[in-house]
Design an enzyme around this catalytic site. Sequence first.
Site, mmCIF file in Angstrom:
data_model
loop_
_atom_site.group_PDB
_atom_site.id
_atom_site.type_symbol
_atom_site.label_atom_id
_atom_site.label_comp_id
_atom_site.label_asym_id
_atom_site.label_seq_id
_atom_site.Cartn_x
_atom_site.Cartn_y
_atom_site.Cartn_z
ATOM 1 N N HIS A 112 22.768 8.785 86.482
ATOM 2 C CA HIS A 112 22.198 8.134 85.298
ATOM 3 C C HIS A 112 20.664 8.169 85.319
ATOM 4 O O HIS A 112 20.017 8.410 84.300
ATOM 5 C CB HIS A 112 22.722 6.692 85.239
ATOM 6 C CG HIS A 112 22.048 5.844 84.216
ATOM 7 N ND1 HIS A 112 21.197 4.814 84.550
ATOM 8 C CD2 HIS A 112 22.083 5.868 82.865
ATOM 9 C CE1 HIS A 112 20.755 4.248 83.440
ATOM 10 N NE2 HIS A 112 21.272 4.863 82.408
ATOM 11 N N GLU B 118 19.525 11.484 84.298
ATOM 12 C CA GLU B 118 19.676 11.633 82.846
ATOM 13 C C GLU B 118 18.413 11.094 82.138
ATOM 14 O O GLU B 118 17.875 11.728 81.229
ATOM 15 C CB GLU B 118 20.936 10.885 82.391
ATOM 16 C CG GLU B 118 21.163 10.864 80.898
ATOM 17 C CD GLU B 118 21.427 9.449 80.393
ATOM 18 O OE1 GLU B 118 20.625 8.961 79.582
ATOM 19 O OE2 GLU B 118 22.427 8.835 80.825
ATOM 20 N N HIS B 119 17.936 9.930 82.565
ATOM 21 C CA HIS B 119 16.679 9.396 82.010
ATOM 22 C C HIS B 119 15.526 10.366 82.259
ATOM 23 O O HIS B 119 14.693 10.611 81.389
ATOM 24 C CB HIS B 119 16.332 8.060 82.671
ATOM 25 C CG HIS B 119 17.027 6.882 82.080
ATOM 26 N ND1 HIS B 119 16.355 5.796 81.578
ATOM 27 C CD2 HIS B 119 18.343 6.602 81.918
ATOM 28 C CE1 HIS B 119 17.221 4.896 81.129
ATOM 29 N NE2 HIS B 119 18.433 5.367 81.340
ATOM 30 N N GLU C 209 17.176 -1.985 82.374
ATOM 31 C CA GLU C 209 18.454 -1.677 81.717
ATOM 32 C C GLU C 209 19.590 -2.387 82.447
ATOM 33 O O GLU C 209 20.490 -2.962 81.843
ATOM 34 C CB GLU C 209 18.697 -0.160 81.705
ATOM 35 C CG GLU C 209 20.001 0.233 81.018
ATOM 36 C CD GLU C 209 20.246 1.744 81.002
ATOM 37 O OE1 GLU C 209 19.368 2.490 81.473
ATOM 38 O OE2 GLU C 209 21.315 2.157 80.527
#
Lengths: 449, 450
Positions: A76, A79-80, A156
């Site tokens: 993840h 991905e950012h 997040e």
Amino acid sequence: MRFPAIGRGALFLALFCILISGGPAGAKVYEPESFTLPNGMQVVAITDQRVPVVTHMVWYKVGGADEAPGETGLAHFLEHLLFKGTEKVPSGEFSRIVSRNGGQGNAFTGYDYTAYFQTIASDKLPLVMEMEADRMTNLTLDEDEVAAERQVVLEERRSRVDNSPAALLSERTNAALYLNYPYRRPLIGWAHEIEALTRENALAFYRKWYAPNNAILVVAGDITMERLMPLAEKYYGVIPARPVPERVRPAEPEQIAARRVELAHPLAAQESWTRRWLAPSRFWGESRHVLPLAVLAEVIGGGSTSRLYKKLVIEQKIALSVGAFSGGGDIGPSTFGFYGVPAEGHSVEELEKAIETELQAILRDGVDPAEVARAVKSMKASAVYARDSVTAPAHAVGQALAVGRTIEQIENWPEEVGAVTAEQVMEAAHAILTKPGHVTSILRPKPAS
Amino acid sequence: MTKMLLRCAVFALGTLLVLGHAGGAEAIEIRRVVSPGGIEAWLVEDHKNPIITLSASFKGGAAADPDGKEGLADMVAALLDEGAGPYDSEAFRRQLEDRVIGLGFSAGRDGFSARLQTLTENSDTAFELLRLAMTEPRFDPEPVERIRAQIVSSLKRSATRPQTIASRTWWRAAFPDHPYGRPDSGTVDSVGRITVTDMKGFAGRVLTRDQMEIGVVGDIDPERLGLLLDRTFGALPDTPAPTTPEAAQLSAVGETFVVEQAVPQSVVVFGHRGIPRDDPDRFAAAILMEIMAGGFGSRLTEEIREKRGLTYGIYAFSLPLDGAQMVMGGVSTRNDKVAETVRLVREIWAGMAENGPTEQEVRDAKTYINGSFPMQLTSSAPIAGMLVSLQRDKRPLDYLEKRPELIDSVTMEDLRRVAKRLFHADELTFVVVGQPKDLKATAPVPEPRS
């Protein structure tokens, strides 16, 4: 149910629930066309020319379950970081260029895949293809930007998990349900492991998994394969294939012990209850039970005319809400389960007992073939709605292909679900729901001290 | 809640629709259909899939709830599809589920809406069920008490959520004497007081042909639609619409409120006055809001998320309600970064008011606004919603064609002037829920209204 995917978006939190992948009775579903580039990248076109818009997606066959121990959240995090730039498209420019051209884009990470997408006027398709192809291999990462983005991911995590008791409990429940399979780890990562993720971790993961032969291109909307093929060759076809490791997923030991996970939290306003079992997916366990289990969930707990709702909410008034869920779309073990919220004046233990009683009745007496027929009919019919979108078919097809299904299997869904019988439903129910190794999770309010 | 508000804002600002292009895709063509009985609907015909989608809106939402009966509009919305005409709750739901008909109602602050989605082959049944729900809702004791309990439960659940607390506190502080200051979905007490008579009264008052707007998309032609419109909506009373909420002045301007809650991340809601939906400056405002808060690349996201890693998300949007117009926003950040984040929001706000946008920002925002609209129209439901909001805002049929020109013709001079009109750093009212460090409240948190 595990949280399907988490993404980079903030206010465009596009969480796509892709539960339906069917079509009208007899008809095929999305009618995608597909071919594979010489470098191994699969290319799929789903034509729908109602508006001059395309959704362009690249799916990588890698996700949170492919992380090494100790580096949860890496898939993840990367991905950012894919928005942090290349030599051609410097940091921050990717999103800016897409929106300057009237498009919208984002990305999300699942346990079994990571996907990047843009929805844009169809004449701008080459532009986004060029940029997406560029960042498949040319990512450059600046140390300061990596550090700032790590803080974003920690925020997040706080937003999605730490500020929400239900999410905290769900995270702990997964860790209990899966004994060995990596679905036990939170997709977003444990906070202390996110803090330790580095630029080097991210680049190593990127080099290991991001290759055309490990990716699927899906373009849906105002596109034909005839127009897509030369573009795919031009932008993605020139990227050389690279060796990509096989995805090694550890086996899950036999589940023999029932477990309970309880969280008392000051932000929880009322009790709630969930019980889940590991259940087969298309690639794990007895996959022939996947569709019968979906039908079973519909019959027992799929809405306000289902058995559980009628009995426990309307008649006995023990529950405020109650239902059932089933998975099946994963590479590894999926889940099947029930959830409920007790009504005022009733305890979570009473609710648990009532659900168990209903479950025993079903296992003892079976389901009515008429109930099954009704559920199957409604599941098949609802699949017509699945075509009424440019973006949803791209998601459904991309996700199915990314976990290893074939287009033929996607397209045969209505036929397959149409053939499910009451006997199959009961066989699946016995196979899964009589197993002892379920996990019960309970959320309780905790009075502020 | 925020999501819903956001969507309203996007539609309120509108933009344009690309009507076909060189690639040869079909254009979206909007037709005005008037039934033999005089009921108007806007229609986009699309026979590709055997699906019909309808959206209808009425004036009068939560703001029109009687005092002490807050949550009435919401409760009616939840009960209209729980039994009507000859069908009790279960029979009604079964009709819907067996035919996979999507029927639902929802209440906003100023309005009430219905949505229907059906396969063409079931459309007669679907429209009949919609008619029954609107004209002969039963409000039987079992569903009424069940839904009431579910609403109360959801009120209790959301009452501990920092996001809900922040938002409710903001509205309460900003509108102490206006219906907008009350909680939309009511309170445990007020929902407990709502009677079947209240609900029947609401349905009779709000579900009227006056100021009703209808948008339809899908597999239906104007003739058949005309027929169904008369059959479905013909029996609704044609009474004058409920009065729109009184114009409201915002209170607590520029204040900072802190609600203590033990959470690792503080939730911040902020806002101040905005400009009306029909204002001549609305296009300039739309461009400026895009530059300020249009996601990645916008000033707020760039400064607060990308450069400093202070948040996962920061947003802001225009909210032109009937009785008050606002610019609203929100952000979440860890407790020790709240003060810095709040300071930055004010600075970014002041910078825009003082210097306006850059040429590059304006070019980008214009192309984005003009280019992105079709992205919202990639399935039927948002197209039907757009058809309704175009009518509500009294736009002409060809509005979507003219829209790009209106956006493009906004000048730099307009934008600098409107930036001063739109952004007022010192008027921003902040509500922070959490345990913010080094952030001073300027006023005590207002008590909930009874």
